[in-house]
Every structure is written in C-alpha cells, then in structure tokens.
Design an enzyme around this catalytic site. Structure first.
Site, PDB file in Angstrom:
ATOM      1  N   HIS A 221       8.768  -3.167   4.584  1.00 32.65           N
ATOM      2  CA  HIS A 221       7.690  -1.970   4.610  1.00 32.65           C
ATOM      3  C   HIS A 221       6.434  -2.680   4.033  1.00 32.65           C
ATOM      4  O   HIS A 221       6.302  -3.092   3.037  1.00 32.65           O
ATOM      5  CB  HIS A 221       8.241  -0.902   3.653  1.00 32.65           C
ATOM      6  CG  HIS A 221       6.924   0.251   3.801  1.00 32.65           C
ATOM      7  ND1 HIS A 221       7.639   1.645   3.710  1.00 32.65           N
ATOM      8  CD2 HIS A 221       5.761   0.233   3.906  1.00 32.65           C
ATOM      9  CE1 HIS A 221       6.639   2.426   3.667  1.00 32.65           C
ATOM     10  NE2 HIS A 221       5.425   1.633   3.880  1.00 32.65           N
TER      11      HIS A 221
ATOM     12  N   ARG B 273      -4.862   9.382   2.127  1.00 34.96           N
ATOM     13  CA  ARG B 273      -5.192   9.680   0.793  1.00 34.96           C
ATOM     14  C   ARG B 273      -5.166   8.276   0.089  1.00 34.96           C
ATOM     15  O   ARG B 273      -4.567   7.219   0.575  1.00 34.96           O
ATOM     16  CB  ARG B 273      -4.264  10.488   0.003  1.00 34.96           C
ATOM     17  CG  ARG B 273      -2.862  10.072   0.386  1.00 34.96           C
ATOM     18  CD  ARG B 273      -1.975  10.927  -0.351  1.00 34.96           C
ATOM     19  NE  ARG B 273      -0.528  10.800  -0.108  1.00 34.96           N
ATOM     20  CZ  ARG B 273       0.326   9.701  -0.043  1.00 34.96           C
ATOM     21  NH1 ARG B 273      -0.264   8.842  -0.940  1.00 34.96           N
ATOM     22  NH2 ARG B 273       1.394   9.494   0.204  1.00 34.96           N
TER      23      ARG B 273
END
Length: 450
Positions: A208, A292
C-alpha cells in the site's frame, strides 16, 4: 491569512493544527464534548466551546453545533482534521453557506472522490492505472456473482463510501460470496449511511503506497513523495514510512506523475492523498483518494521539510503554497511513524481505555511525538484508541530503524495497555528490517490473533 479558525476535531490532530496556527499568528477555537472538557487541546486553544455530550453523534458529528460555535466566536474558517466530518461534503457545503471557509477541497470534489466507484471511473478516464473492477455499484448478489465469475476469484468487495477498512471483504471461494456481500453492505450502511458496494479483482500480496499532494488556486500541483503504509491490521494502518523501500526512482516519478494527473483531472485544491496498490511485478493501481490530511502526514513532512498543515491554511486563505518552487521533491533521509494505540496486542488488539498514570515520551535527535496525552489523561472509550504518534527521521532507513527502537525503549506509558510491545516485535522482524512487507504482513509474519 485568517485571524481565527475553529478546529472541528479532538485529540492530537486538533493540537497539531493549533500549533501550526500559533506559529502563523492565527487564533484558534477548540470544540469539545463533555467527555473532553479537561483535555490538553481544549486548554491550549485561545477559546473553547462545548458542543455536546460524549457520543460523537451528539457532539463532533453535529454540524449545526459546530457551525454555531464558529459563528459565535467569530472564526473565519474551519479545519476538520481527519475523521468525523473531514470528508463530509454536506459539512463543507454548510461551512460555505454560512460564510465560513472550509479548509479542504470543494464539496463537489469530496463527493466525486469520496465515492470510490465514481473515483475509479474518473481515474480511468484520465489515464491513471486502476484495478479491474465493476462499473459502478452492484445492487444484488446476482450481479456480484456474475462479475466475480467473469474476472475470476479472488475478488474484493468494497464499500463505495467511507474508509478504514469498513465494508471491505475478500472473497476467495465462490461459496462465500453471498454472505460476504451481505456483511459488507450491512457494515457499510451502519458506518457510512450508504450501503453501496462494488467489486474489484483482488491484487494478491500488494504493498500500500500513497502519494501526498498539494494544489492551490495558482496552478501549483505538487506531489510530496510517497509513503508506504503496508503494515496493517484489518485494513487499519499501524506503521507508515517514507519513502517506500520498494520504489525505484523511475517508479517514484511515475507514481508522482499519476498523482498529479489525478489532481488536475478533478480540479482538486488543498491537501489530499492518492492511494495506490503496488503488485509484485512493480505495477501500481489507483485505489482511492483521501480528500483530507492524513494521520501519517508527519513522515512526509520529515523527508520534504514541508509543514502540510500550514500549506493547507495558506491554500484555503487564497494564498499560493510556499513549497511549490521546491518541486519536484526528492526524499531527504527516511522517516517512520508508529501509531501507539490504547490496545492490547497480546489479546487480539483489544481496546484498553483508562487513565494514563505515567506518560514520558522519548526525545533526542530525529524523534518527534504527537500526542494530546499527559500524565493523568483519560483515554475515552467513546473515540478512537490513538494515544500518540511516534515519528523518527534518519539519514537513511537503517538509522531511522535504530532511532525507532531507541525511542520505543524510552517511551513510558503506564495505566493502560498499548501497542508499544507490538511495534518492538515488528522492528525486530527480519522481513520488516529488509523492507519486504506487503499488506498481509501481520497474518504471514507476526502470528498475531486478528
């Protein structure tokens, strides 16, 4: 720049934003539940307003109370932090409707990229690599079964809304598809108020890897290197590092180019993250976009010398970002972040709320601790279990690892169980030391109860 902003969050992220504001000469307003009345961020802020009782759905998630607190105190803008209302388009729109600046992207961007299914289609249309997946949400088990049979097992069921691993299920056996499909929809509906799910072909043993981006109103779109977030438990990140040990310079540049392409395609402004899966062949695929700032942003700050929170404030205030002239960024040294949670890893990471009777954070060269906790602080059962983030920075990965081990040995937290013993085990693991980590690391390397 703003004169005063309200931070619509709690804990370490609220304190992190307040500190950036203080350095910029901006006054701050804290909001708090009755449960958090005595916490350090509430005392640190210039003003504080109680917005409700302990449960988040009666305080930190009540948009009207937060908007009213901002208007009453004369705040000009609201920083949402992460979690709670940070990726809520309705909240961003409510801020704008009340003449308040939302420190983040537009409501339209949040909606478009917050829906993972539509985000995939947007990325495909602008040439960013994506995992083979269904066209939009699958409303019935029969549709899900038809897609899975067409692409072949294993597949991944994913909620189209939200994040944090909720509404996500791996399916390796066709016999399990129906039960996992229904479980994913139920969990997604409870967590996000949206039970829509779609399917992707499961990428086996991926890493990831995500790219931090910043974009302003002056045409500046920059990628601030990448982070590797492969050490996860149930899709919840536990350790992050930057740069990724797996990337060549060529692959790093390719990911950065793809991330900036994604930003331009969505007309995105402010800070965000483009998340990728990296397979064993070195091919990467778009996974999702977080609209964000993220928990792990400090490791990027350490290797790029950039204060991401300050850049958010500048962009939201209509100023150009200050770091654009340093792009393209090359990582300076290596940084690692360890999330110290109030959990007991010896018993399945069971939450351990309670009172911290002793809190002595580590210090010294290359060590940074972000926490709202002090001796006597109470870790509440109402909110997430994050106690502190330990961030270390070294000239290279070997020095960062040595620094992390030293800092963990110095860290004293008593009165509650924490994940410090787990982190010590990870840092002693041969696969982690070699940088050979995929998202199934805990299951295959650590032998922990999940």
């Amino acid at each position: 720049m703003f004169d005063k902003i309200l931070i619509a969050n709690r804990g370490e992220v609220a304190l992190r934003v307040m500190r950036a504001c203080k350095e910029l000469g901006v006054k701050t307003v804290a909001v708090y539940s009755t449960e958090d009345a005595d916490t350090y961020p509430v005392r640190y802020a210039d003003e504080a307003v109680c917005i409700g009782p302990a449960p988040a759905n009666k305080s930190y998630l009540v948009m009207g109370n937060i908007i009213e607190a901002a208007k009453t105190t004369g705040a000009q803008a609201i920083h949402p932090g992460y979690g709670f209302l940070a990726e809520n388009a309705d909240f961003a729109r409510a801020c704008i409707d009340n003449d308040l600046v939302f420190i983040g992207p537009s409501p339209e961007c949040i909606e478009r990229m917050g829906d993972k299914s539509s985000a995939r289609e947007t990325m495909k249309s602008c040439g960013v690599p994506t995992v083979l997946g269904s066209d939009g949400c699958l409303d019935t088990v029969e549709e899900a079964r038809e897609f899975a049979q067409a692409v072949g097992y294993p597949v991944l069921i994913k909620a189209t809304a939200g994040g944090g691993g909720k509404g996500m299920r791996e399916v390796h056996d066709p016999a399990d598809l129906e039960s996992q499909y229904r479980a994913a929809r139920t969990e997604a509906g409870a967590a996000f108020g949206n039970d829509g799910v779609y399917l992707e072909k499961l990428v086996l043993r991926p890493r990831h890897v995500e790219v931090q981006i910043l974009a302003d109103d002056f045409g500046n779109n920059v990628a601030l290197c990448e982070r590797d977030c492969s050490v996860q438990r149930r899709h919840q990140k536990l350790i992050e590092e930057a740069p990724s040990p797996a990337l060549t310079e060529e692959l790093r540049r390719a990911m950065a180019v793809a991330a900036v392409k994604a930003v331009r395609a969505t007309n995105y402004k402010n800070a965000g993250t483009i998340e990728f899966l990296l397979d064993e062949r070195g091919q990467f695929y778009f996974m999702e976009m977080n609209t964000r700032v993220q928990v792990e942003h400090p490791v990027t700050e350490e290797i790029t010398g950039t204060d991401i929170i300050k850049e958010q404030l500048r962009i939201a205030a209509g100023e150009p970002m200050s770091c654009a002239d340093r792009a393209p960024f090359a990582p300076a040294g290596h940084a690692i972040e360890l999330r110290i949670n109030a959990e007991d890893p010896a018993h399945g990471f069971r939450p351990c709320p309670g009172t911290v009777t002793r809190f002595e954070p580590p210090a010294g060269p290359g060590v940074r601790v972000e926490s709202y906790v002090r001796t006597g602080s109470r870790i509440s059962p109402y909110y997430d279990s994050l106690v502190a983030k330990l961030i270390v920075h070294g000239q290279d990965r070997a020095e960062a690892l040595a620094r992390a081990r030293r800092a963990l040995d110095e860290f004293v937290i008593e009165g509650i169980e924490t994940t410090i013993p787990f982190h010590k085990r990870v840092l002693a693991n041969d696969a982690f030391i070699a940088g050979d980590v995929t998202t199934d690391f805990i299951e295959t390397q650590m032998g922990d109860v999940l």
